[in-house]
Structure formats: structure tokens, C-alpha cells
Design an enzyme around this catalytic site. Structure first.
Site, short mmCIF file in Angstrom:
data_model
loop_
_atom_site.label_atom_id
_atom_site.label_comp_id
_atom_site.label_asym_id
_atom_site.label_seq_id
_atom_site.Cartn_x
_atom_site.Cartn_y
_atom_site.Cartn_z
N CYS A 253 72.62 46.26 -22.72
CA CYS A 253 71.53 46.11 -22.07
C CYS A 253 71.21 46.20 -20.53
O CYS A 253 70.52 46.89 -19.99
CB CYS A 253 70.81 44.83 -22.36
SG CYS A 253 71.62 43.69 -23.53
N GLN B 134 77.97 49.51 -30.94
CA GLN B 134 76.70 49.16 -31.36
C GLN B 134 75.70 50.30 -31.49
O GLN B 134 75.85 51.19 -30.64
CB GLN B 134 76.08 48.01 -30.50
CG GLN B 134 76.61 46.77 -30.52
CD GLN B 134 76.08 45.79 -29.44
OE1 GLN B 134 75.88 46.25 -28.48
NE2 GLN B 134 75.79 44.55 -29.92
N ASP C 150 72.85 50.54 -30.54
CA ASP C 150 72.19 49.73 -29.52
C ASP C 150 70.87 50.47 -29.08
O ASP C 150 71.12 51.87 -29.03
CB ASP C 150 73.04 49.38 -28.34
CG ASP C 150 72.44 48.14 -27.98
OD1 ASP C 150 71.28 47.56 -28.41
OD2 ASP C 150 72.88 47.24 -26.93
N LYS D 274 63.58 36.20 -31.97
CA LYS D 274 64.09 37.57 -32.49
C LYS D 274 63.99 37.47 -33.80
O LYS D 274 63.93 36.51 -34.92
CB LYS D 274 65.61 37.47 -32.07
CG LYS D 274 66.47 36.34 -32.60
CD LYS D 274 67.90 36.41 -32.30
CE LYS D 274 68.62 35.25 -32.70
NZ LYS D 274 69.99 34.97 -32.27
N HIS E 222 65.46 44.65 -27.64
CA HIS E 222 66.98 44.80 -27.96
C HIS E 222 66.95 44.84 -29.35
O HIS E 222 66.37 44.29 -30.24
CB HIS E 222 67.91 43.71 -27.80
CG HIS E 222 67.76 43.13 -26.45
ND1 HIS E 222 68.61 43.61 -25.33
CD2 HIS E 222 66.97 42.40 -25.81
CE1 HIS E 222 68.46 42.59 -24.11
NE2 HIS E 222 67.35 42.05 -24.30
#
Length: 644
Positions: free
Chosen positions: A335, A382, A384, A466, A512
Site C-alpha cells: 500500500c 498478493q 493486490d 472491511k 485495499h
RNA sequence: GCCUGCAUAGCUCAGUAGGUAGAGCAACUGACUUGUAAUCAGUAGGUCGUUGGUUCGAUUCCGACUGCAGGCUCCA
């Protein structure tokens, strides 16, 4: 006094005076009485022996129902505790609930239990069942109960009672000489447990699940309605073990792990082929869904992690290195780096939502005890991505993300997904209004997709709520794969901003998100889901060309070449072995298609196709096979028959 | 990190009540030219995870370490 009992089907029956569940069940049929383990009274679970003295709606709980099994398992835990107290009187009992498929009980004892002890305990349990001790419910005074357990030296029990809410009735269950604090319900007697149980494993567990507390010894067991159900369960577990990704990974030569690199995977050619297939698929999918792929550095100065807050939060979990007096960390997540990319150049509200994706290689120094095959590692990639957007865009972004995730899971053959929404924890950043909106956006997005989800209050990250998306592995363990987290904190910490419509500078919200979670873990789950027999589009080797006679070698090589030109992963087996041997080997490797090539095929330009999971052979022109198989791959067809 | 257990040939496993180990498969060599889940014969292969201790002697007993397995904790 007459009591009116209403049954689930609406039928009503009058009884003279108080009546027990046992009487009611007996009144209906002797079979029901035999199988009854508890009774639901006005929505509450009661003992069968407890007097019902007011009008009530009831439902008899039988031993093979979900609720009935829970009662049996809970009883099994009590019987185990009784057995342990008889065999090892110095042991303190703590708690022993029923769990999925079984039960456990946590004991405090100086000396460690051994596997032999487990056998002794189980034998004593069977004795207690044979004794058929009556189980009685007693209501106790709180202080009396605390004093009683303290006197016995059962300090954990006393602590539990002391911590119970003031308005809670303290009930104690007595069976033989054994007494345990318990809410119930329980069976009328220990004999009703019968013989469908088995102690399975020994483990350490912390008192109240906190690693700062004393460590207790936990004994796990499994319990079922009868011996037959128990055996069926044990067989299922054995079957499940056969599809363990670690076993299959070795047998299929996909990857290995070794001492020198704990928690890091060595991918072999075949495993890497699958890995690549998955990653390339995701890359294409992400592009299709409006993501832009980036790549950010592996080693980043510690100052960025300090600024992002990870240094203090992750601390020991980060691998760090020092070079020329400068300290770096190997990135544990992507991130902060993505924010750096966002921060380059001036962003406008017109650029939002901006979706940056990366197959980010992350390293985390996980506790050694938590590593598990390739499912839980120290080095992983990941899938991501971070979506920079406005608050108003959260809901639509989340909704389309969920659709995206479903598409992906379906392509891989997963249809059972577990959804959990985690909301604001006590310690958090951001105003309540912002949290309200974010939580509502997530909730709304879930509901819009018609999803059944579980709420985990207070489980959100400090920076935002989340959603977690989990899949089950072959023995029922749940693995979190997908995630969608709203973040109100990091963009501000790392000074991300955009120019709004009115020319002012605003801080974007950051989402995210991941679908696979980590490619390593996802592959582990994928291997287990398909028992190693991956569908054609994912199989490490898609087609094996095997010769019957050496005269067919030239043609076989040609066939393999044609398959490769068509984009297929094809190998050729020219070894001087019998075709039966080759078929056996490649079938064990679960290769989707074996093409056997003999003299006939070489002369006619055909191939004899044998598909995985079938003994049938079909002879067809090579071109036909290529066309057919490529369609199967392109459409990502899943196997119909699940092969063992 | 903590609790319990495990670590023997490339793989799956046996074994030694303390006297340096064995099977099947795989590998290698040769024969066989084979039609859909194991062709036959031979050869080679091990500091019994690492490291201390006890012992005349340790792969075996005890300790430490590393890794693995199942839990706890944590988490993608």
C-alpha cells in the site's frame, strides 16, 4: 393445573401438571424418546428432565440433528472432564465447549498429557457412559458456587463464575461425583452419549485465548450420533488428507520447501506453470475491470514504513536490512508504495476512481508456529490493488469488486464463499459519521449482491471497516482469500490528495482489495479443491503425447509441436516403456489428456485421446482434438466428474 | 513465540530392548518394440536432521538447536 404444549406442526396437547421433555417425547413415540437428547422450549434449549410448568411451544431435539449433535458433543466434553478428574485428580478443569465436528476441554495440569493418557482417558469415558450416570441440573447461589470451586482448588472455574453477568442464573450439572458449571442443556444420563466419540489430539491453548495467560492443555475429540457416523467422519478425514496440497505438491512435483528458506516456496516447472496461468489470468481480468498494473520496489527505506505506521504496527514481523548506515525493510505490503505512485503528478477528481494493481511480492516474518505448507508462508505474492476514490464512490466500487470476485471464484470452481463484515473497533481514526457512511456502503454493497454475510462487530482495522471473503479447504478449514478494506488513514498520512471540482485539494479514500489474497495460498486451496486434478485451463501439463512404438516417435514429436503452437502446455513421452505403464504414470499425474500414438495414428494423422477420469479412448484427427481442447481451455471448463 | 508430537535412501515407510541399517517404488545398465493404470533381470544408493552429553561404543538414551505436523496466538 393443566399445561398446554404446542408442537412445531401446530398440534396442541394438554398435560395434567408439569411435564418433562422425556414424557412428551415418550408420549409421541418410543423411537423419538430413544433419539431425544434435548427439548427446545419457547426457543430455549432445555434438558429433557426439566419440568415444563407453563404453557409452551416445544420441539424435541434428536441426536442426529445439528442442535442434538451439539448437546452430545458438549456432553462428551463433560464426560471427558469427569474421566480426567477420576484419572488425574490434581488436574483443574476450565472450559469445554462443543465445536464443529466435536468438542474440546482445556485442563490445567503440571504434568503434560501423553498420547497414552489420551487412550486411558477415552477408555475411562466409555466406562462412564456404561455407568449411565444420571445428569442433574442444579441452580446455585453465585457466592456459594465460587466458594465451592475455590475450595476444590478449581480457581479457573471460580474465575469464570465471578465474571458471569450479574443477572445470569448459575447452573451446575452433576453426573456421578463430577460437578461442572454449565449453562446446559445436557442429556438425562451419560449412557445416552453412546459410542460415537473419539479423542483426536492434544494441543496447547492459552487461558481465555490470550498468549499472556497461562498455557493450558487442550484435548480435542470428535463426537457423532453413533459409531457409524463417527466412522464415516473419520473416513472423510482420511480422504481429505489424501488431497492435502503438501502431499499432492510433492507427488505432482509442483513445489518444495526446505529448511534453509522456512516459509518460502521453491516452485518447480510444473508448479510454476500453474502459478503463471493463475497470475496471467488475473492480470487479464484486472485489465478488463479497469485496473492498471504497476510494479513497486521490494526494499524500501524504513522511513516510509515509519510514516505509514507499519513500522510500529508490524514491528518484528518486518524483515529489515542495514546497508551503508541506512535501514531498509523488505516490504510486508504494497500500500505505501502504491500511494507513492499516486502521489506522482497532480491528480484530479476526474482521475478517480484510480485503480492500481500489483502482483506484489511481500515478506513477513511470521511466527514459526503459524507456517503451513504454501498456505501460510513468509514470502508470498498478493494480487493486490488499491482504489483511490471519493467517499461517494465507495459503494459502487465495492459492489463491482464483489461481482469481479465472484467471476474469478466461479472460473476456479469455487461456489461456496464465506462473507464477513468487520466494523469499527474501539481504537480508530476518523469521525463516526465517516465510519457510518463507510460501513453502510459495505453493507449495502453486500446486500445489493444478495449475499448472506456475517457481522464481526469491532473487528475492523483502526483505519476503516472491511469485508473478508473466505474459502474452505478440504478438511473444512476456512482460509481468508479476498478482502476489501476501506482506509481513511493512510492517504492522509502519506499526503495523497487530488484537486476537487471546486479547485480545493482533498484527500482520497483508499480501498485495499485482493481477490486471491496470496497466490501461494490460493494455489494451495485450488489444489485441494480439485484434489490435484486441475481443470484443463490450469493443469500444469495439459496434454501428454505418449508413444506406443519407437516407429511413432517422429510423428509424436510433430504432434507435440502442433499442440505447443496452439498455445497448449504439451509434453512428449518417447520412453521405451509399455503404453500401460505410460498411461498409468500420466494418469497419476492427473494430466487432463493423454494422446497415445502408435503405428496406426502415425499413418493416419490421428491421435488416440484418453481423458483424465475416463477409461474411454477416442481416435480423432489431430486438428479436431486441438480445436476441441483449446475451446475447453478458452472457456475455462471445469471437469464434470470429480476424480479421486 | 507457546504446548504436544515427529525427523532413517530421491519418494513412501520398516528396523535397531545401545554393537554404524532394510523393503517397495524411483534412478542407472541390459534385454524386450510394446495398443491404454506397473515387462523382466542386474547395479548402485544412507556420517539414521544438526550439535553437545552419558557410555568401551549412540541412528537408538538425555539435553540444546533447526525444520516439519496438529493446536494456541497472529494473519494474505
Amino acid at each position: 393445573m393443566s399445561i398446554q404444549i404446542t408442537f412445531p406442526d401446530g398440534a396442541v396437547k394438554q398435560f395434567d401438571g408439569p411435564v418433562t421433555g422425556l414424557t412428551i417425547a415418550d408420549d409421541i413415540s418410543s423411537g423419538l424418546r430413544r433419539n431425544a437428547v434435548a427439548i427446545e422450549v419457547n426457543g430455549e434449549m432445555w434438558d429433557l428432565t426439566r419440568d415444563i410448568d407453563t404453557d409452551a411451544t416445544v420441539s424435541i431435539i434428536t441426536r442426529d440433528s445439528e442442535e442434538g449433535l451439539e448437546v452430545l458433543r458438549h456432553d462428551a466434553a463433560h464426560v471427558m472432564a469427569e474421566a480426567v478428574k477420576e484419572l488425574y485428580p490434581e488436574t483443574q478443569v476450565t472450559i469445554g465447549p462443543s465445536i464443529e465436528n466435536g468438542f474440546y476441554y482445556d485442563f490445567a495440569r503440571e504434568e503434560a498429557f501423553t498420547p497414552d493418557d489420551l487412550e486411558a482417558i477415552e477408555a475411562r469415558m466409555r466406562e462412564i457412559v456404561k455407568r449411565n450416570e444420571t445428569i442433574e441440573r442444579e441452580v446455585w447461589d453465585r457466592d456459594e458456587a465460587i466458594a465451592y470451586f475455590k475450595r476444590l482448588g478449581e480457581i479457573y472455574k471460580a474465575e469464570i463464575i465471578a465474571d458471569l453477568p450479574a443477572d445470569e442464573t448459575i447452573t451446575v450439572y452433576r453426573q456421578g461425583d463430577f460437578l461442572d458449571l454449565c449453562r446446559g442443556p445436557h442429556l438425562p444420563s451419560t449412557g445416552i452419549l453412546r459410542d460415537g466419540f473419539k479423542l483426536t489430539k492434544l494441543a496447547g491453548a492459552y487461558w481465555r485465548g490470550d498468549s499472556n495467560n497461562a498455557q493450558l492443555q487442550r484435548i480435542y475429540g470428535t463426537a457423532w450420533s453413533d459409531k457409524k457416523a463417527l466412522k464415516a467422519y473419520l473416513r472423510r478425514m482420511e480422504e481429505a488428507e489424501k488431497r492435502d496440497h503438501r502431499k499432492l505438491g510433492k507427488a505432482m512435483d509442483l513445489f518444495h520447501l526446505q529448511d534453509e528458506a522456512p516459509g518460502s516456496v521453491f516452485w518447480h516447472p510444473k508448479g510454476w506453470a500453474v502459478y503463471q496461468a493463475v497470475q496471467q489470468y488475473m492480470a487479464a481480468k484486472q485489465y478488463e475491470h479497469g485496473y492498471q498494473e504497476i510494479k513497486t520496489p521490494q526494499v524500501v527505506d524504513i522511513s516510509l514504513w515509519e510514516k505509514s505506521g507499519h513500522a510500529s504496527k508490524f514491528g518484528d514481523d518486518m524483515f529489515t536490512l542495514t546497508n551503508d548506515d541506512r535501514m531498509y525493510a523488505i516490504k510486508p505490503m504494497n500500500c505505501p508504495c502504491h500511494v507513492q505512485v499516486f502521489n506522482q503528478g497532480l491528480k484530479s477528481y476526474r482521475d478517480l476512481p484510480l485503480r492500481l494493481a500489483e502482483f506484489g511480492s511481500c515478506h513477513r516474518n511470521e511466527m514459526s508456529g503459524s507456517l503451513h505448507g504454501i498456505m501460510r508462508v513468509r514470502s508470498f505474492v498478493q494480487d493486490d490493488a488499491h482504489i483511490f476514490c471519493t467517499e461517494e464512490q465507495i459503494q459502487s466500487e465495492v459492489k463491482s469488486f464483489i461481482d469481479f470476485l465472484h467471476e474469478v471464484y466461479a472460473d476456479f470452481g469455487f461456489d461456496e464463499v464465506i462473507y464477513k463484515l468487520s466494523t469499527r473497533p474501539e481504537q480508530r481514526v476518523g469521525s463516526d459519521e465517516v465510519w457510518d457512511r463507510a460501513e453502510q456502503a459495505l453493507e449495502q454493497a453486500l446486500n445489493d449482491n444478495g449475499i448472506e454475510w456475517e457481522l464481526q462487530p469491532g473487528e475492523g482495522a483502526f483505519y476503516g471497516p472491511k469485508i473478508e471473503f473466505s474459502l474452505k479447504d478440504c478438511i473444512g478449514r476456512v482460509w481468508q482469500c479476498g478482502t476489501m478494506q476501506v482506509d481513511f488513514s493512510m492517504p492522509e498520512r502519506l499526503e495523497a490528495e487530488y484537486v476537487a471540482e471546486d479547485g480545493s485539494k482533498r484527500v482520497p479514500v483508499m480501498l485495499h482489495r485482493a481477490i486471491l489474497g496470496s497466490i501461494e495460498r490460493f494455489l494451495g486451496i485450488l489444489i485441494e479443491q480439485h484434489a490435484g486434478a486441475l481443470p484443463a485451463w490450469l493443469a500444469p501439463q495439459q496434454v501428454m503425447v505418449a508413444t506406443i512404438v519407437t516407429d511413432a516417435n517422429d510423428y509424436a514429436v510433430e504432434v507435440a509441436k502442433a499442440l505447443r503452437s496452439a498455445g497448449l502446455r504439451a509434453e512428449v513421452d518417447l520412453r521405451n516403456e509399455k503404453i500401460g505403464y505410460k498411461v498409468r504414470e500420466h494418469s497419476l499425474q492427473k494430466i487432463p489428456a493423454i494422446l497415445c500414438i502408435g503405428k496406426r495414428e502415425a499413418e493416419e494423422g490421428t491421435v488416440a485421446v484418453r481423458r483424465f477420469g475416463s477409461k474411454a479412448q477416442t481416435v480423432m484427427p489431430l486438428e479436431d482434438f486441438i480445436e476441441q481442447f483449446c475451446t475447453e481451455v478458452d472457456e475455462k471448463q471445469l471437469f464434470d466428474a470429480q476424480a479421486d
